[in-house]
Design a protein around this motif. Structure first.
Motif, PDB file in Angstrom:
ATOM      1  N   THR A 151      16.423 -31.527 -18.403  1.00 31.42           N
ATOM      2  CA  THR A 151      15.796 -31.048 -17.178  1.00 31.42           C
ATOM      3  C   THR A 151      14.282 -31.119 -17.361  1.00 31.42           C
ATOM      4  O   THR A 151      13.775 -31.376 -18.466  1.00 31.42           O
ATOM      5  CB  THR A 151      16.197 -29.600 -16.882  1.00 31.42           C
ATOM      6  N   ARG A 184      11.030 -40.606 -15.618  1.00 32.64           N
ATOM      7  CA  ARG A 184      12.221 -39.972 -15.036  1.00 32.64           C
ATOM      8  C   ARG A 184      13.497 -40.589 -15.606  1.00 32.64           C
ATOM      9  O   ARG A 184      14.454 -39.872 -15.925  1.00 32.64           O
ATOM     10  CB  ARG A 184      12.204 -40.108 -13.512  1.00 32.64           C
ATOM     11  N   ARG A 230      24.712 -34.468 -11.622  1.00 37.13           N
ATOM     12  CA  ARG A 230      23.778 -34.594 -12.743  1.00 37.13           C
ATOM     13  C   ARG A 230      24.346 -35.495 -13.825  1.00 37.13           C
ATOM     14  O   ARG A 230      23.625 -36.316 -14.406  1.00 37.13           O
ATOM     15  CB  ARG A 230      23.466 -33.201 -13.311  1.00 37.13           C
ATOM     16  N   ASP A 247      12.306 -28.630 -17.339  1.00 30.08           N
ATOM     17  CA  ASP A 247      11.936 -27.550 -18.256  1.00 30.08           C
ATOM     18  C   ASP A 247      12.291 -27.907 -19.700  1.00 30.08           C
ATOM     19  O   ASP A 247      11.548 -27.565 -20.624  1.00 30.08           O
ATOM     20  CB  ASP A 247      12.633 -26.252 -17.850  1.00 30.08           C
ATOM     21  N   ASP A 248      13.418 -28.591 -19.897  1.00 28.67           N
ATOM     22  CA  ASP A 248      13.795 -29.030 -21.251  1.00 28.67           C
ATOM     23  C   ASP A 248      12.710 -29.917 -21.845  1.00 28.67           C
ATOM     24  O   ASP A 248      12.330 -29.762 -23.017  1.00 28.67           O
ATOM     25  CB  ASP A 248      15.109 -29.819 -21.222  1.00 28.67           C
ATOM     26  N   ARG A 294      14.084 -39.376 -19.138  1.00 27.50           N
ATOM     27  CA  ARG A 294      14.477 -37.959 -19.150  1.00 27.50           C
ATOM     28  C   ARG A 294      15.932 -37.802 -18.716  1.00 27.50           C
ATOM     29  O   ARG A 294      16.700 -37.066 -19.346  1.00 27.50           O
ATOM     30  CB  ARG A 294      13.552 -37.153 -18.226  1.00 27.50           C
ATOM     31  N   ARG A 307       6.395 -27.978 -16.600  1.00 30.45           N
ATOM     32  CA  ARG A 307       7.419 -28.692 -15.828  1.00 30.45           C
ATOM     33  C   ARG A 307       6.848 -29.174 -14.497  1.00 30.45           C
ATOM     34  O   ARG A 307       7.226 -30.236 -13.995  1.00 30.45           O
ATOM     35  CB  ARG A 307       8.642 -27.812 -15.597  1.00 30.45           C
ATOM     36  N   GLN A 350      22.904 -39.019 -15.204  1.00 32.63           N
ATOM     37  CA  GLN A 350      22.666 -39.236 -16.628  1.00 32.63           C
ATOM     38  C   GLN A 350      23.324 -40.523 -17.110  1.00 32.63           C
ATOM     39  O   GLN A 350      22.709 -41.309 -17.833  1.00 32.63           O
ATOM     40  CB  GLN A 350      23.196 -38.061 -17.455  1.00 32.63           C
ATOM     41  N   SER A 385       6.806 -33.037 -13.175  1.00 38.52           N
ATOM     42  CA  SER A 385       7.324 -33.406 -11.859  1.00 38.52           C
ATOM     43  C   SER A 385       6.316 -34.274 -11.111  1.00 38.52           C
ATOM     44  O   SER A 385       6.687 -35.261 -10.462  1.00 38.52           O
ATOM     45  CB  SER A 385       7.644 -32.147 -11.050  1.00 38.52           C
TER      46      SER A 385
END
Length: 394
Positions: free
Chosen positions: A16, A7, A84, A18-19, A10, A30, A88, A34
């Motif tokens: 994300t 995590r 977000r 999905d990315d 990422r 995805r 990051q 998770s």
């Protein structure tokens, strides 16, 4: 530890779920990622390798079980920074310090942190000023300006980290602790900037958050700013250059002081007003004049930014000693780094010696990475053999 590292990496890449799934070539969904991040499932060796490749790290970066907690201190951000982006930048800061811990470990450099973390209880601005004077004495800096603050911090075992940050991020301090809570390393982290004066003030400010311990309801930001100003421009030295009290001040004088102390003109004016060298009326008048000249946003004669050197030195040393490869060195330094001239491929016995030198957990991680690579190779070979056999049959 896999779920925590996955995590964090990422988030540091700004990806994300999905990315990341897409970056693996949809080898994993995805939903599966998770579950990995929540510790509800474990990826297979092949999936683990694909995840590491998509994140741009070695598989060992996901497998290594170092029980290190990285605490962020006084994360400074403006309200415009979204959740977000906040996550990051926090992940980037943690990863940057983790990279330095990794290098410190593999090159065998002992921890030499010489900073009194939260060592100065302060309840007012005068005590923050006194803390800066005490730290100067502890580090034997005297009362003269600090020629290179970045070098000074690195010389005392602090990691200095410049991040290519999004708008809204100013800086943060960080402490890495072991399982028992003992400090392994500390860092001052700022947004990469071409403005050398702003860079120095940001570093001094974050240092303040590391060494000060505000008491009661004392504002930690005000304490850190006062500490930073006093560290860069000691009251005695400033008064000796500008005088005890001034009723008028020429802007050319400010430029000379900017060069001398390595501080912005605006920060110097505020410092002089705080110390009572100029009164509030003169301070406001000069700030208006700076605005009219457009100097509030872009001061004349910008100072060059100081460059941290420890990371480059440590990465190049690790590369020269074949502890990391050019790809890893390039990732750590954010630029293409060629292999050292005359470097030969390490012999198998050299690999064995290097493996045995590593801590037990890292040895397990390295062996797991090799197993994953081998499994991937065998799987690819089997697929090729199956494809060939199918073609021959048809």
């Amino acid at each position: 530890m896999i779920h925590q590292r996955l995590r964090q990496l990422r988030m540091a890449r700004g990806m994300t779920l999905d990315d990341l799934a897409q970056a693996t070539g949809r080898v994993v969904t995805r939903q599966a990622i998770s579950k990995y991040e929540h510790g509800q499932a474990q990826p297979s060796p092949i999936v683990l390798q694909r995840l590491a490749q998509a994140l741009g790290v070695r598989t060992t970066e996901l497998l290594a079980g170092h029980d290190v907690q990285i605490e962020l201190i006084a994360y400074r951000k403006r309200a415009a920074l979204g959740k977000r982006q906040h996550e990051q930048m926090a992940a980037l800061a943690r990863e940057a310090l983790r990279d330095r811990l990794y290098l410190q470990e593999i090159i065998g450099e002992p921890a030499r942190l010489d900073a009194p973390l939260f060592g100065y209880p302060v309840a007012n601005l005068d005590e923050a000023e006194a803390a800066a004077a005490d730290l100067r004495a502890r580090w034997e800096l005297g009362n003269a300006p600090i020629a290179n603050l970045t070098d000074t911090l690195e010389d005392h075992g602090l990691h200095v980290i410049a991040l290519d940050a999004v708008d809204g991020f100013d800086g943060v301090a960080a402490i890495a602790r072991d399982a028992d809570g003992a400090a392994l390393a500390a860092a001052v982290i700022g947004r990469r900037s071409s403005d050398g004066a702003r860079w120095r003030m940001n570093l001094a400010h974050e240092l303040g958050h590391l060494v000060l311990q505000p008491q009661d309801d004392f504002d930690d930001e005000k304490a850190a700013f006062r500490f930073a100003s006093a560290l860069l421009a000691p009251a005695g030295d400033l008064r000796s250059h500008i005088g005890e009290r001034r009723n008028h001040l020429h802007l050319e004088e400010l430029l000379l002081l900017k060069r001398h102390f390595g501080m912005s003109m605006q920060a110097l004016l505020y410092r002089m007003q705080t110390l009572g060298i100029i009164n509030l009326r003169l301070y406001r008048s000069l700030m208006i004049e700076l605005s009219e000249r457009g100097w509030r946003t872009a001061e004349p004669e910008p100072l060059p930014r100081e460059e941290p050197l420890w990371l480059r030195r440590a990465a190049l040393r690790a590369l020269a000693e074949e502890l990391i490869d050019p790809a890893e060195a390039s990732r750590l330094l954010g630029e293409a780094i060629p292999a050292p001239e005359g470097a030969e491929h390490a012999k198998p016995e050299r690999h064995c010696r290097d493996l045995l030198r590593q801590p037990l957990e890292l040895r397990h991680a390295m062996l797991a990475e090799q197993a994953a690579a081998a499994a991937d190779l065998y799987a690819s070979s089997a697929n090729i053999a199956h494809e060939v056999a199918t073609r021959e049959h048809t």
